[in-house]
Design an enzyme around this catalytic site. Structure first.
Site, PDB file in Angstrom:
ATOM      1  CG  ASP A   9     172.443 -28.635  13.946  1.00 52.95           C
ATOM      2  OD1 ASP A   9     172.840 -28.220  15.206  1.00 52.95           O
ATOM      3  OD2 ASP A   9     172.721 -27.788  12.900  1.00 52.95           O
ATOM      4  CG  ASP A  14     171.023 -26.436  10.334  1.00 49.54           C
ATOM      5  OD1 ASP A  14     170.771 -25.538  11.073  1.00 49.54           O
ATOM      6  OD2 ASP A  14     171.815 -27.107  10.271  1.00 49.54           O
ATOM      7  CG  HIS A 234     175.691 -18.777  11.661  1.00 52.37           C
ATOM      8  ND1 HIS A 234     176.448 -17.819  11.840  1.00 52.37           N
ATOM      9  CD2 HIS A 234     174.714 -18.786  12.686  1.00 52.37           C
ATOM     10  CE1 HIS A 234     176.249 -17.185  12.981  1.00 52.37           C
ATOM     11  NE2 HIS A 234     175.119 -17.603  13.419  1.00 52.37           N
ATOM     12  CG  ASP A 235     174.091 -23.953   9.160  1.00 53.73           C
ATOM     13  OD1 ASP A 235     172.998 -24.489   9.918  1.00 53.73           O
ATOM     14  OD2 ASP A 235     174.966 -23.571   9.732  1.00 53.73           O
TER      15      ASP A 235
HETATM   16  O1  RIB Z   1     176.777 -21.201  15.515  1.00 58.03           O
HETATM   17  C1  RIB Z   1     176.296 -21.320  14.300  1.00 58.03           C
HETATM   18  C2  RIB Z   1     175.725 -22.985  14.117  1.00 58.03           C
HETATM   19  O2  RIB Z   1     174.967 -23.462  15.466  1.00 58.03           O
HETATM   20  C3  RIB Z   1     174.593 -23.087  12.966  1.00 58.03           C
HETATM   21  O3  RIB Z   1     175.072 -24.117  12.267  1.00 58.03           O
HETATM   22  C4  RIB Z   1     173.295 -23.313  13.578  1.00 58.03           C
HETATM   23  O4  RIB Z   1     172.332 -23.932  12.679  1.00 58.03           O
HETATM   24  C5  RIB Z   1     174.049 -23.918  14.901  1.00 58.03           C
HETATM   25  O5  RIB Z   1     173.629 -25.305  14.437  1.00 58.03           O
HETATM   26 CA    CA Z   2     173.058 -25.844  11.941  1.00 61.00          CA
END
Ligand code: RIB
Ligand code: CA
Length: 317
Positions: A9, A14, A234-235
């Site tokens: 997303d 991402d 994060h991703d």
């Molecule tokens: O909480 C972090 C996640 O939420 C990540 O995947 C960021 O892209 C959002 O989708």
């Molecule tokens: Ca994401």
């Protein structure tokens, strides 16, 4: 080399995850799910990422809403479009289909041993697993970014991807697939700050410039909304857990999703109690269902991600 399907997303992180997967794995296909922004926007953002980084992979749009919860987005963090910050080029192509769930089912049935890397809400994955219960055992595994063994981000205890669709997360965690979790307690070890922005911007090329401007916008928003100019990338952690398993340490644990709590809905309850009945059963005999990522080799992860961006950022795109 791992053959990977990414469900995403976009969102800046991402986008970095897609570049990382394309560089270090064999990126077979991309599906999109409503999350950071509405489905049409995240699908365009996934296509733009492919365009900017020469990723010649089809993008299939999936679910635009959770299984039962109302749609929820994060404009306060990622902007209404999900790609706030840079000026962006016109799209050169559209999605290959709007049947992302069918694409996942058909592709996973056509080839055994694929890795599925969900880095947004788990709606597409849950729908695919419900429609095709044979999928989990056909996969090499599911390496998802979501949840947390400690604090949340969009609530005190819930992480965004799981909070948007807790029912979907519960379906996936109960699926019997080999599951690897990159939760906030892990991904916050991959620090996003102005130093990372500077290192990305130094790479040059249109792609790296766009990513650096996306991340600056993210930091500006996080500073405004949460009073802290810092976050986690994060991703890409969910991708590196597949392409470079030595970078992340995991421990098999019991993980459940809270679905009904007034203050805790969307929380991933990670059982970190020391005792266990056996190698596969937790302290109270519950089957251990998730390989919980707990420690990141940040220095190596950071270098790998910067190298992937540098390798694919082109001046002429
Ligand atoms: O909480 C972090 C996640 O939420 C990540 O995947 C960021 O892209 C959002 O989708
Ligand atoms: Ca994401």
């Amino acid at each position: 080399m791992a053959r990977i399907l990414v469900d995403c997303d976009p969102g800046h992180d991402d986008a970095v995850a897609l570049v990382t997967a394309a560089h270090y794995g064999e990126l077979v296909g991309i599906t999109t799910v409503g999350g950071n922004a509405p489905l049409a926007d995240v699908t365009s953002n996934a296509l733009l990422t492919c365009q900017l980084f020469d990723i010649q992979v089809d993008v299939h749009a999936g679910a635009d809403r959770p299984l039962v919860a109302p749609p929820r987005h994060a404009p306060e963090i990622h902007g209404v479009s999900g790609f706030a910050g840079p000026s962006l080029p016109a799209l050169e192509r559209g999605p290959a289909s709007s049947d992302g769930v069918d694409y996942l089912i058909d592709t996973i049935r056509s080839e055994e041993g694929l890795w599925l890397v969900p880095i947004g809400p788990l709606t597409n994955v849950a729908l695919a697993f419900r429609q095709a219960p044979d999928l989990p055992r056909r996969l090499a595994g599911v390496s998802f970014m979501g949840g947390s063994a400690t604090i949340g981000n969009h609530t005190p205890v819930a992480e965004f991807n799981v909070l948007v669709d807790p029912e979907a997360a519960a379906v996936v965690l109960a699926s019997g697939a080999h599951i690897q979790m990159a939760g906030l307690d892990l991904t916050h070890q991959f620090v996003i700050d102005d130093g990372l922005v500077a290192d990305i911007a130094t790479i040059g090329g249109t792609g790296a410039t766009v990513i650096s401007e996306l991340v600056v916008s993210y930091l500006d928003q996080v500073e405004q909304v949460r009073g802290l100019r810092k976050g986690g990338l994060h991703d890409p952690c969910a991708v590196l857990a597949v392409t470079h398993p030595e970078v992340i340490r995991h421990r098999l644990r019991r993980v459940d999703v809270e679905l009904t709590g007034t203050f805790t809905r969307g929380m991933t309850v990670v059982d970190r109690r020391p005792g266990r009945v056996s190698d596969t059963e937790g302290a109270d005999g519950q089957p251990l269902n998730v390989h919980h990522g707990h420690t990141l080799d940040h220095e190596t992860a950071r270098r790998l991600v910067l190298d992937a961006i540098a390798a694919r950022s082109r001046a002429d795109r």
